[in-house]
Design a protein around this motif. Structure first.
Motif, PDB file in Angstrom:
ATOM      1  N   VAL A  10       0.837  -1.202   0.000  1.00  0.00           N
ATOM      2  CA  VAL A  10       0.000   0.000   0.000  1.00  0.00           C
ATOM      3  C   VAL A  10       0.870   1.249   0.000  1.00  0.00           C
ATOM      4  O   VAL A  10       0.585   2.253  -0.691  1.00  0.00           O
ATOM      5  CB  VAL A  10      -0.951  -0.022   1.210  1.00  0.00           C
ATOM      6  CG1 VAL A  10      -1.687   1.311   1.344  1.00  0.00           C
ATOM      7  CG2 VAL A  10      -1.950  -1.155   1.072  1.00  0.00           C
ATOM      8  N   GLY A  11       1.966   1.208   0.759  1.00  0.00           N
ATOM      9  CA  GLY A  11       2.866   2.361   0.795  1.00  0.00           C
ATOM     10  C   GLY A  11       3.493   2.631  -0.556  1.00  0.00           C
ATOM     11  O   GLY A  11       3.608   3.796  -0.985  1.00  0.00           O
ATOM     12  N   ARG A  12       3.908   1.588  -1.242  1.00  0.00           N
ATOM     13  CA  ARG A  12       4.502   1.770  -2.566  1.00  0.00           C
ATOM     14  C   ARG A  12       3.472   2.320  -3.552  1.00  0.00           C
ATOM     15  O   ARG A  12       3.774   3.161  -4.407  1.00  0.00           O
ATOM     16  CB  ARG A  12       5.060   0.433  -3.064  1.00  0.00           C
ATOM     17  CG  ARG A  12       6.327  -0.007  -2.323  1.00  0.00           C
ATOM     18  CD  ARG A  12       7.020  -1.138  -3.073  1.00  0.00           C
ATOM     19  NE  ARG A  12       6.157  -2.323  -3.167  1.00  0.00           N
ATOM     20  CZ  ARG A  12       6.123  -3.299  -2.273  1.00  0.00           C
ATOM     21  NH1 ARG A  12       6.916  -3.221  -1.194  1.00  0.00           N
ATOM     22  NH2 ARG A  12       5.321  -4.332  -2.438  1.00  0.00           N
ATOM     23  N   PHE A  13       2.231   1.843  -3.456  1.00  0.00           N
ATOM     24  CA  PHE A  13       1.185   2.329  -4.360  1.00  0.00           C
ATOM     25  C   PHE A  13       0.918   3.817  -4.146  1.00  0.00           C
ATOM     26  O   PHE A  13       0.800   4.602  -5.101  1.00  0.00           O
ATOM     27  CB  PHE A  13      -0.101   1.526  -4.137  1.00  0.00           C
ATOM     28  CG  PHE A  13      -1.275   2.058  -4.881  1.00  0.00           C
ATOM     29  CD1 PHE A  13      -2.239   2.835  -4.241  1.00  0.00           C
ATOM     30  CD2 PHE A  13      -1.420   1.816  -6.244  1.00  0.00           C
ATOM     31  CE1 PHE A  13      -3.320   3.335  -4.939  1.00  0.00           C
ATOM     32  CE2 PHE A  13      -2.511   2.323  -6.943  1.00  0.00           C
ATOM     33  CZ  PHE A  13      -3.457   3.077  -6.294  1.00  0.00           C
ATOM     34  N   LEU A  14       0.834   4.220  -2.884  1.00  0.00           N
ATOM     35  CA  LEU A  14       0.581   5.630  -2.598  1.00  0.00           C
ATOM     36  C   LEU A  14       1.746   6.507  -3.038  1.00  0.00           C
ATOM     37  O   LEU A  14       1.549   7.626  -3.543  1.00  0.00           O
ATOM     38  CB  LEU A  14       0.316   5.804  -1.093  1.00  0.00           C
ATOM     39  CG  LEU A  14      -0.986   5.162  -0.571  1.00  0.00           C
ATOM     40  CD1 LEU A  14      -1.077   5.333   0.947  1.00  0.00           C
ATOM     41  CD2 LEU A  14      -2.204   5.771  -1.257  1.00  0.00           C
ATOM     42  N   ALA A  15       2.966   6.004  -2.840  1.00  0.00           N
ATOM     43  CA  ALA A  15       4.134   6.781  -3.259  1.00  0.00           C
ATOM     44  C   ALA A  15       4.139   6.975  -4.778  1.00  0.00           C
ATOM     45  O   ALA A  15       4.445   8.063  -5.301  1.00  0.00           O
ATOM     46  CB  ALA A  15       5.413   6.088  -2.798  1.00  0.00           C
ATOM     47  N   LEU A  37       1.514   6.946  -6.724  1.00  0.00           N
ATOM     48  CA  LEU A  37       0.408   7.831  -7.069  1.00  0.00           C
ATOM     49  C   LEU A  37       0.779   9.284  -6.837  1.00  0.00           C
ATOM     50  O   LEU A  37       0.439  10.179  -7.639  1.00  0.00           O
ATOM     51  CB  LEU A  37      -0.820   7.445  -6.242  1.00  0.00           C
ATOM     52  CG  LEU A  37      -2.100   8.244  -6.509  1.00  0.00           C
ATOM     53  CD1 LEU A  37      -2.533   8.093  -7.976  1.00  0.00           C
ATOM     54  CD2 LEU A  37      -3.215   7.793  -5.577  1.00  0.00           C
ATOM     55  N   VAL A  38       1.499   9.540  -5.762  1.00  0.00           N
ATOM     56  CA  VAL A  38       1.927  10.914  -5.460  1.00  0.00           C
ATOM     57  C   VAL A  38       2.884  11.415  -6.530  1.00  0.00           C
ATOM     58  O   VAL A  38       2.817  12.577  -6.980  1.00  0.00           O
ATOM     59  CB  VAL A  38       2.563  10.976  -4.067  1.00  0.00           C
ATOM     60  CG1 VAL A  38       3.231  12.333  -3.840  1.00  0.00           C
ATOM     61  CG2 VAL A  38       1.509  10.727  -3.002  1.00  0.00           C
ATOM     62  N   ARG A  39       3.777  10.550  -6.969  1.00  0.00           N
ATOM     63  CA  ARG A  39       4.726  10.968  -8.003  1.00  0.00           C
ATOM     64  C   ARG A  39       4.004  11.299  -9.305  1.00  0.00           C
ATOM     65  O   ARG A  39       4.346  12.247 -10.010  1.00  0.00           O
ATOM     66  CB  ARG A  39       5.757   9.856  -8.232  1.00  0.00           C
ATOM     67  CG  ARG A  39       6.792   9.757  -7.104  1.00  0.00           C
ATOM     68  CD  ARG A  39       7.983   8.907  -7.544  1.00  0.00           C
ATOM     69  NE  ARG A  39       7.568   7.549  -7.898  1.00  0.00           N
ATOM     70  CZ  ARG A  39       7.527   6.541  -7.032  1.00  0.00           C
ATOM     71  NH1 ARG A  39       7.853   6.754  -5.754  1.00  0.00           N
ATOM     72  NH2 ARG A  39       7.158   5.355  -7.429  1.00  0.00           N
ATOM     73  N   GLU A  40       3.009  10.475  -9.640  1.00  0.00           N
ATOM     74  CA  GLU A  40       2.269  10.743 -10.877  1.00  0.00           C
ATOM     75  C   GLU A  40       1.506  12.074 -10.796  1.00  0.00           C
ATOM     76  O   GLU A  40       1.448  12.834 -11.771  1.00  0.00           O
ATOM     77  CB  GLU A  40       1.289   9.605 -11.147  1.00  0.00           C
ATOM     78  CG  GLU A  40       1.972   8.308 -11.542  1.00  0.00           C
ATOM     79  CD  GLU A  40       0.979   7.201 -11.784  1.00  0.00           C
ATOM     80  OE1 GLU A  40       1.418   6.079 -12.102  1.00  0.00           O
ATOM     81  OE2 GLU A  40      -0.244   7.441 -11.632  1.00  0.00           O
ATOM     82  N   SER A  96       2.237  14.665  -8.963  1.00  0.00           N
ATOM     83  CA  SER A  96       3.152  15.803  -8.900  1.00  0.00           C
ATOM     84  C   SER A  96       3.792  16.099 -10.250  1.00  0.00           C
ATOM     85  O   SER A  96       4.230  17.222 -10.526  1.00  0.00           O
ATOM     86  CB  SER A  96       4.239  15.545  -7.856  1.00  0.00           C
ATOM     87  OG  SER A  96       4.981  14.391  -8.207  1.00  0.00           O
TER      88      SER A  96
END
Length: 234
Positions: free
Chosen positions: A221-226, A228-231, A233
């Motif tokens: 879940v942490g990798r998915f959120l990270a 998503l944030v990069r996309e 930004s």
């Protein structure tokens, strides 16, 4: 026969119970404390006797315990109980028969294990049955034997040879049953402890597996959120 008045009477209560014979229907006798030999007990005195002769053709000297007075200051039933206890103690220390170790039966072949339908009777049940039979035989003998019959207070008196043998067998069966019962209880206790230990180990394993799965899921879940944030930004 004149009693020996120069020495105090010998009290039955002060000598070992198996050193005097007072059973009804049998000739009374006693072990002379001087020569340590059995001699008749008549008219309340030790029957006159002599020691072994020292020279051929001559009688030995008169024993110092000859014609000594004997004071039967003990109840016959109490004396019989003491004799029975002493006899049981001796028999328990030194069995009269040799008990050979039985040969071990060969194991049942694997091919026959599945076809065996008769369940084995537990050893404890067999020993209990043997103990009950031994007790019944002893009780039946005591009821019919005039020597082994209990007194009015329910205490056993003297014992005949058959009664002593039956009592010895009963004590053997009782000891075997008690030993096997304790061994089985010990084995069952160890089995319960082993099952509890295995259950605890399984619970600990499941808990560790659950924590590991939770950690893996959290990392995903942490990798998915990270990502998503990069996309967002960019």
């Amino acid at each position: 026969m004149k009693p020996n008045l120069s020495r105090p009477p010998l009290k039955v209560s002060e000598i070992p119970a198996d050193h005097v014979q007072l059973r009804d229907g049998e000739r009374r006798s006693i072990v002379c404390p001087d020569c340590e030999e059995w001699h008749p007990l008549r008219r309340g005195v030790i029957w006159p006797h002599r020691l072994e002769r020292t020279e051929r053709g001559k009688n030995g000297p008169k024993c110092g315990g000859a014609a000594r007075r004997v004071d039967i200051d003990i109840d016959i039933a109490e004396w019989g109980r003491q004799v029975a206890e002493a006899d049981a103690t001796v028999r328990s220390r030194r069995p009269t028969q040799v008990i050979r170790k039985p040969k071990q039966a060969p194991p049942t072949p694997i091919a026959r294990l599945a076809t065996t339908t008769e369940e084995a009777v537990p050893v404890v049940s067999k020993l209990w049955t043997q103990l009950e039979q031994a007790r019944a035989a002893l009780a039946a003998h005591r009821d019919g034997c005039t020597v082994c019959r209990r007194d009015k207070d329910g205490k056993p008196g003297a014992r005949c040879e058959t009664g002593a043998e039956l009592e010895f067998r009963e004590s053997q069966h009782a000891a075997s049953w008690d030993f096997e019962r304790k061994q089985r209880a010990k084995a069952e206790g160890e089995e319960r402890r082993r099952e509890r230990r295995e259950a605890q180990e399984r619970a600990q394993t499941r808990s560790a597996q659950w924590r590991e799965a939770t950690d893996v899921e959290a990392a995903a879940v942490g990798r998915f959120l990270a990502g998503l944030v990069r996309e967002l930004s960019s």
